[in-house]
Write a protein that holds these residues in place. Structure first.
Motif, short mmCIF file in Angstrom:
data_model
loop_
_atom_site.label_atom_id
_atom_site.label_comp_id
_atom_site.label_asym_id
_atom_site.label_seq_id
_atom_site.Cartn_x
_atom_site.Cartn_y
_atom_site.Cartn_z
N ILE A 74 0.89 -1.17 0.00
CA ILE A 74 0.00 0.00 0.00
C ILE A 74 0.93 1.21 0.00
CG2 ILE A 74 -2.00 1.09 1.07
CD1 ILE A 74 -2.43 -1.42 2.64
N ALA B 27 0.65 4.29 -0.52
CA ALA B 27 0.21 5.53 0.13
C ALA B 27 0.50 5.51 1.63
CB ALA B 27 -1.29 5.74 -0.10
N PHE B 28 0.50 4.34 2.24
CA PHE B 28 0.80 4.24 3.68
C PHE B 28 2.21 3.73 3.94
CE2 PHE B 28 -3.96 3.20 4.53
CZ PHE B 28 -4.28 4.51 4.25
N VAL C 141 -2.01 -7.94 10.05
CA VAL C 141 -3.08 -8.50 9.22
C VAL C 141 -3.13 -10.02 9.38
CG1 VAL C 141 -3.74 -8.96 6.84
CG2 VAL C 141 -3.18 -6.65 7.54
N GLU D 97 -4.39 -10.97 12.97
CA GLU D 97 -5.82 -10.82 13.22
C GLU D 97 -6.65 -11.73 12.33
OE1 GLU D 97 -6.22 -9.37 16.00
OE2 GLU D 97 -7.33 -7.58 15.45
N ALA D 98 -6.22 -11.86 11.09
CA ALA D 98 -7.00 -12.67 10.15
C ALA D 98 -7.13 -14.10 10.64
CB ALA D 98 -6.35 -12.63 8.77
N ILE E 113 -10.24 -15.35 12.46
CA ILE E 113 -11.50 -15.67 11.80
C ILE E 113 -11.70 -17.18 11.65
CG2 ILE E 113 -12.88 -15.29 9.73
CD1 ILE E 113 -11.54 -12.57 9.47
N PHE F 177 -8.81 -10.05 20.30
CA PHE F 177 -8.97 -8.81 19.53
C PHE F 177 -8.61 -7.61 20.40
CE2 PHE F 177 -12.01 -5.88 17.09
CZ PHE F 177 -11.14 -5.74 16.04
N LEU G 269 -1.64 -2.38 17.57
CA LEU G 269 -1.76 -1.59 16.34
C LEU G 269 -1.42 -0.13 16.61
CD1 LEU G 269 -2.60 -1.64 13.35
CD2 LEU G 269 -4.88 -1.06 14.08
N LEU H 171 1.54 2.15 14.93
CA LEU H 171 1.37 3.44 14.27
C LEU H 171 2.27 4.49 14.91
CD1 LEU H 171 -2.50 3.37 13.77
CD2 LEU H 171 -0.75 3.19 12.03
N GLY I 211 -13.95 -4.26 11.24
CA GLY I 211 -12.57 -3.79 11.04
C GLY I 211 -11.53 -4.86 11.27
N VAL I 212 -11.87 -6.10 10.96
CA VAL I 212 -10.91 -7.18 11.13
C VAL I 212 -10.23 -7.45 9.78
CG1 VAL I 212 -10.62 -9.60 11.75
CG2 VAL I 212 -12.30 -8.21 12.93
N PRO I 213 -8.90 -7.47 9.72
CA PRO I 213 -8.26 -7.81 8.46
C PRO I 213 -8.54 -9.27 8.12
CG PRO I 213 -6.63 -7.67 10.21
CD PRO I 213 -7.93 -7.25 10.79
N PRO I 214 -8.45 -9.72 6.90
CA PRO I 214 -8.01 -8.97 5.72
C PRO I 214 -9.18 -8.38 4.94
CG PRO I 214 -8.14 -11.28 5.20
CD PRO I 214 -8.76 -11.12 6.55
N PHE J 126 -10.79 -2.92 7.69
CA PHE J 126 -9.61 -2.74 8.54
C PHE J 126 -8.77 -1.56 8.08
CE2 PHE J 126 -5.02 -3.69 8.70
CZ PHE J 126 -4.82 -3.41 10.03
N TYR J 127 -8.57 -1.46 6.76
CA TYR J 127 -7.69 -0.40 6.27
C TYR J 127 -8.31 0.97 6.47
CZ TYR J 127 -5.39 -4.42 4.53
OH TYR J 127 -4.77 -5.63 4.49
N LEU K 197 -7.49 1.66 9.95
CA LEU K 197 -6.05 1.90 10.00
C LEU K 197 -5.73 3.32 9.55
CD1 LEU K 197 -3.16 0.63 10.29
CD2 LEU K 197 -3.26 0.20 7.85
N ALA K 198 -6.37 3.74 8.45
CA ALA K 198 -6.07 5.06 7.89
C ALA K 198 -6.41 6.16 8.88
CB ALA K 198 -6.85 5.24 6.59
N GLY L 260 -9.44 -5.83 0.39
CA GLY L 260 -8.68 -5.93 1.63
C GLY L 260 -7.34 -6.62 1.42
N PRO M 245 -5.31 -3.57 -1.24
CA PRO M 245 -5.99 -2.28 -1.07
C PRO M 245 -5.26 -1.10 -1.72
CG PRO M 245 -4.88 -2.93 0.94
CD PRO M 245 -4.51 -3.94 -0.09
N VAL N 123 -6.82 2.88 -2.03
CA VAL N 123 -6.27 3.88 -1.10
C VAL N 123 -5.67 5.03 -1.88
CG1 VAL N 123 -4.53 4.28 0.67
CG2 VAL N 123 -5.83 2.16 0.70
#
Lengths: 495, 481
Positions: free
Chosen positions: A71, A73-74, A140, A143-144, A147, A173, A180, A184, B383-386, B390-391, B394-395, B463, B466, B470
């Motif tokens: 990504i 942009a981030f 990611v 957390e993923a 599921i 969670f 997280l 950041l 908001g759970v990835p993937p 979530f992003y 995050l943003a 996800g 992304p 974005v």
């Protein structure tokens, strides 16, 4: 790196395979799904083997590195790589997934394709956690993974599965979201990079380090789990199907410990030293107090779940005394516990499949009707106790030894854990396996079939191998641990 | 920009939508009950063509209509998204409207006018133009909510929505008039210049900003101005709820951006504090009260309140990145909301709205594919990835921490955990509970089914990759400050 893409293959092959299994569905009684799942898991294991054979043990640098922008942009990158610490866990993950697929061959009949797919997808995600070097990528995967586990416990679990799975999900969670925030925060202090390697080099003030350490601690302590945030584990274990318990105990718990090694220690070395006392105290509580709780359990799975917490206490103790012996011992203990706890849960699963109860009182004299099972379980029980010659001994002994070099008293307290460990394990073993047959159902039990022997036997090989010849395991981790200790010893407080 | 030229070509998409809305209205008069599809297809065509027109304008910038109308990357991108979302709304709802004899030309026309209002809101550069767009959007929605005339709940919802919405418009208008009084101009660009001399310690300016923020919060549905939202969401026909939960969110964000950033960025210290309060209240009310709901539409309404809280976190950050993250959040939320309400539309049939959470019992047995999509939607909302959800979170958190609001970020992530609980509860009902025998979901609706599939899978696939979305959304806000 000439072996470009190996890690990606190990992550994505099982995930895509999992969706393929989903697509195949339950047709023809689920057999096509079973064979396909076995094939995918074996393929994944085969993909991870070259990581071991072409691993360079002479360097602590990351190997098999892959890095592409993800990504932009981030400034988030798809950044993978492994060192000696992560290698073993990747192998353990892909190996145990094969065993889980085999172990649930006949025992799970409801929606088998979805069940196997969940495990395969989780396989890929867990491997992803162990090789992610970008903080967001790590998060990611981390957390993923919840599921599929949420579904495994919720759909195929025991009577209180809904309560257990929601508790499991929310607990973990809650633990991770603060991590997280720490990521950041680190991002803006590491020159706009989410690379874990950049985080490790980022100078941080003493206060910031403490806060970041605590944020990480919550995430990892919940996952390991450490006292007092362990209460989700017995519920989750008891309600989870056998395969779920195996993966939970053998791999997911290791992720918390892995997080300490990959994040807490190198990113916040000063805070780690400053709060080492807290970690040692929490570890000792796990070793002593949780072991006592384990003794009084009536449910076999619950007993093993508490014993897991106690064993993970040795691991965290080993990390926070900062000696080479203790940290290597802790890693060996993580691996050993991966094999032993998986085996113990599979043993309980074998009994449960036949008797449909996990209550210790319902058994007794199993050795009379299931001799092969009894001998294999004895091996695993001894490994759980930490008997010399088994894998459990090497890890715990090294941790206690390494701790004694710097903190004699905690080492002595921890050593009592070996005794209580023997207490609950042997007592469990005695009540279930030995003695006369009291219950008629036990008399009708049949011994292990070929599939079960294959699964438990292969675990037995590793338990013994690691016990009598731990050198190859240690060789791999040696350089990485030395490098880690060097990082921990260097203060990052600027000025 | 006063001497900017007429440049009517900048408004081609808006003109197109307006013209076609009138055409659909006329055509509908002449085609009978049986040819209603003509109006439907014409509306779909209008939206597709509008998207193409908007896309072709991408990259152009400038002012039109003597500085009252704005074209820049943001207007193009935001317009494109609201047109796409309107298209989704129409494609989801054909069967639903048919089954309830709501399949009438007026619905399409009102929808097109609402879209036109949203487009004008996005492109306006003058307070009056913005107000015009806002009212066009709002009035069309009031009518849509109460469209089911015989339904008591719908009329009640429409009335409530109208009264509270009118109040919000009045607040906004009052704020605008104060702003006009302070600066002597309606042109946002001129306002920005004039505000430099006013300074942020001016009491009139504070009053103006308070009214403006209250009005915007009302329209957003941020707590404590959310009272209308659960009733309107629940009472409205689900396709209308679908529209209300998606298109206006982006349009209102544009309204905020135009008034308080393009015009009133000089007052950031005032509105930032107000938004901090809105964030805290919205996150608590949205996430906690949602837990107590048994009606899915009502639960999603409270989830909207909570999500507007998360969106406003980016606004609080107030930086270039913060505003971009808020816009990204609005876009992502809109697509999650369409998927969630789209699922309800898809499962409903005549006399059964599938709007209670318990209506989803054992969905995985009866409709496994729908259950899988529900899984994606709920984890994305949580908001759970993937998933893309979530992003979005995050943003906003990234922007918030960049602006040194660390404690607010910690509070935000903790509320995200609280929020996860009620999304999980829906999944628990759908995946773990035994199916109810008396439930029969809507019969085959291939159009809604395929749109739902694409919409929901997009949440998962975006996800995993992304980057492009974005970059697209962040490009929109490039150079906004």
């Amino acid at each position: 790196m000439h072996s470009f893409g190996l890690l990606s293959a190990a992550i994505w092959a099982p995930i895509l395979g999992g969706f393929l299994v989903l697509a195949v569905g339950d047709r023809a009684g689920g057999n096509p799904a079973r064979w396909l799942a076995l094939l995918v898991s074996l393929l994944t294991f085969a993909i991870t083997l070259p990581l071991f054979t072409s691993f360079d043990t002479h360097t602590a640098a990351m190997q098999f590195v892959e890095r592409v922008p993800w990504i932009p942009a981030f400034h988030i990158a798809y950044f993978l790589g492994i060192d000696g610490i992560s290698l073993w866990f990747i192998l353990l993950t892909s190996f145990l997934t094969v065993l889980v697929v085999i172990a649930s061959w006949r025992n799970v009949s409801m929606r088998i394709a979805q069940y196997l797919a969940a495990f395969l997808i989780m396989d890929g995600l867990m491997i992803g956690v162990f090789c992610a070097l970008d903080a967001i990528l790590f998060y990611v995967f981390w957390e993923a993974m919840l599921i599929p586990m949420f579904l495994i416990i919720g759909v195929w679990g025991g009577p209180r599965r809904v309560y257990a799975t929601i508790k499991f999900f929310l607990y973990t969670f809650l633990g991770s979201v603060l991590m997280l925030v720490a990521f950041l925060y680190l991002y803006f202090h590491s020159g706009d990079s989410f690379s874990l390697l950049a985080f490790q080099k980022t100078p941080l003030g003493a206060n910031a380090q403490i806060w970041i350490f605590l944020a990480f601690l919550i995430a990892f302590a919940v996952k390991i789990p450490m006292w007092p945030v362990h209460t989700w584990l017995p519920d989750a274990h008891v309600e989870a199907p056998t395969g779920g318990s195996v993966i939970l105990a053998a791999i997911m718990l290791k992720m918390g410990a892995y997080g300490f090694l990959r994040l807490s220690l190198p990113i916040t070395p000063d805070a780690s030293h400053q709060l080492a006392w807290l970690m040692i105290v929490l570890s000792l509580i796990a070793i002593v107090y949780i072991a006592l709780i384990a003794i009084v359990q009536q449910d076999m799975k619950k007993l093993i779940a508490y014993s897991s917490i106690a064993h993970m206490g040795f691991v965290t103790l080993g990390f926070f005394v900062f000696t080479q012996t203790a940290i290597e011992g802790a890693i060996i203990q993580m691996l050993s516990h991966g094999f032993v706890s998986a085996a113990m849960f599979l043993c309980v699963g074998v009994l449960y499949d036949r008797m449909h109860t996990r209550d210790i009182q319902a058994y007794g004299g199993v050795a009379n009707v299931m001799p092969i099972f009894a001998s294999l379980m004895m091996l695993f029980a001894m490994a759980n106790v930490g008997l010399p010659g088994t894998s459990g001994f090497v890890g715990e002994f090294m941790v206690v030894l390494g701790t004694y070099q710097v903190h004699p008293w905690p080492a002595i307290i921890a050593a009592t854990g070996l005794i209580t460990g023997a207490g609950y394990t042997l007592w469990l073993f005695k009540r279930v396996i030995f003695g006369g047959i009291i219950h008629a159902e036990v008399a009708a039990l049949s011994d292990l079939n070929g599939r079960e022997i294959l699964v438990l036997g292969s675990l037995a090989v590793f338990v013994l191998l690691q016990g009598v010849w731990p050198a190859p395991f240690l060789d791999i981790v040696h350089q990485s641990v030395a490098h880690l200790l060097q990082q921990v010893a260097t203060s990052k407080i600027p000025g | 920009m006063q001497n900017a030229l007429f440049h009517w070509s900048f408004a081609i998409p808006e003109i197109w939508v307006l013209a076609m809305a009138c055409v659909v209205l006329l055509v509908d008069v002449f085609v009978g009950e049986r040819q209603r599809d003509v109006a439907y297809v014409l509306s779909i065509f209008t939206l597709l063509a509008a998207m193409a027109l908007t896309w072709s304008q991408m990259g152009q910038t400038g002012f039109a209509f003597f500085g009252q109308f704005h074209l820049d990357p943001f207007t193009s991108i935001a317009s494109f998204f609201v047109e796409l979302l309107s298209l989704l709304v129409l494609s989801y709802s054909r069967k639903y409207l048919l089954r309830r004899s709501l399949y009438r030309g007026e619905v399409f026309v009102l929808l097109l006018f609402a879209l036109l209002g949203a487009l004008i809101l996005i492109s306006g550069a003058n307070l009056l133009i913005l107000y015009l767009g806002l009212e066009l959007l709002a009035l069309s929605q009031y009518a849509l909510v109460a469209f089911q005339r015989g339904n008591l709940r719908a009329t009640e919802a429409g009335l409530k929505y109208f009264i509270l919405g009118a109040l919000a418009s009045a607040l906004l208008l009052y704020g605008m008039s104060l702003l006009y009084g302070l600066t002597g101009t309606l042109d946002l660009h001129q306002i920005a210049i004039a505000l430099v001399n006013v300074g942020s310690a001016n009491y009139l300016l504070m009053l103006a900003v308070v009214f403006l923020v209250a009005g915007i919060a009302f329209k957003f549905g941020a707590a404590p101005f959310h009272m209308w939202l659960p009733d309107a969401y629940q009472g409205a026909p689900t396709p209308v709820t679908l529209f209300m939960s998606s298109v206006p969110k982006i349009a209102i964000f544009a309204l905020f951006l135009r008034i308080l950033v393009d015009g009133g960025y000089g007052s950031i210290e005032i509105w930032r504090q107000l938004f901090v309060a809105l964030v805290v209240v919205s996150l608590v009310i949205g996430n906690v009260v949602a837990i107590a709901q048994t009606n899915l539409k009502r639960m999603l309404a409270y989830s909207t309140v909570g999500n507007m809280g998360f969106l406003a976190l980016g606004i609080v950050a107030g930086t270039q990145n913060g505003l971009a993250s808020a816009f990204f959040y609005a876009v992502v939320y809109a697509f999650m909301a369409t998927a969630a309400f789209g699922l309800i539309v898809y499962l409903s049939r005549e006399g059964f709205e599938a709007e209670e959470i318990s209506d989803l019992r054992g969905l995985v047995r009866t409709r496994p594919w729908a259950a899988f999509l529900l899984l994606i939607i709920m984890f994305s909302l949580a908001g759970v990835p993937p998933t893309i959800g979530f992003y979005a979170k995050l943003a906003v958190f990234q922007a918030l921490i960049e602006a040194h609001f660390i404690w607010l970020a910690v509070f935000g992530v903790l509320m995200a955990v609280v929020g996860a609980f009620y999304y999980l509860r829906v999944l628990k009902v759908a995946l773990f509970d035994a199916p109810a025998e008396d439930l029969a979901y809507g019969a085959d609706d291939p159009l809604a089914a395929s749109v739902l599939t694409v919409n929901s899978l997009a949440l998962l696939i975006l996800g995993i990759v992304p980057g492009a979305l974005v970059a697209f959304c962040y490009h929109a806000l490039q150079g906004v400050l």
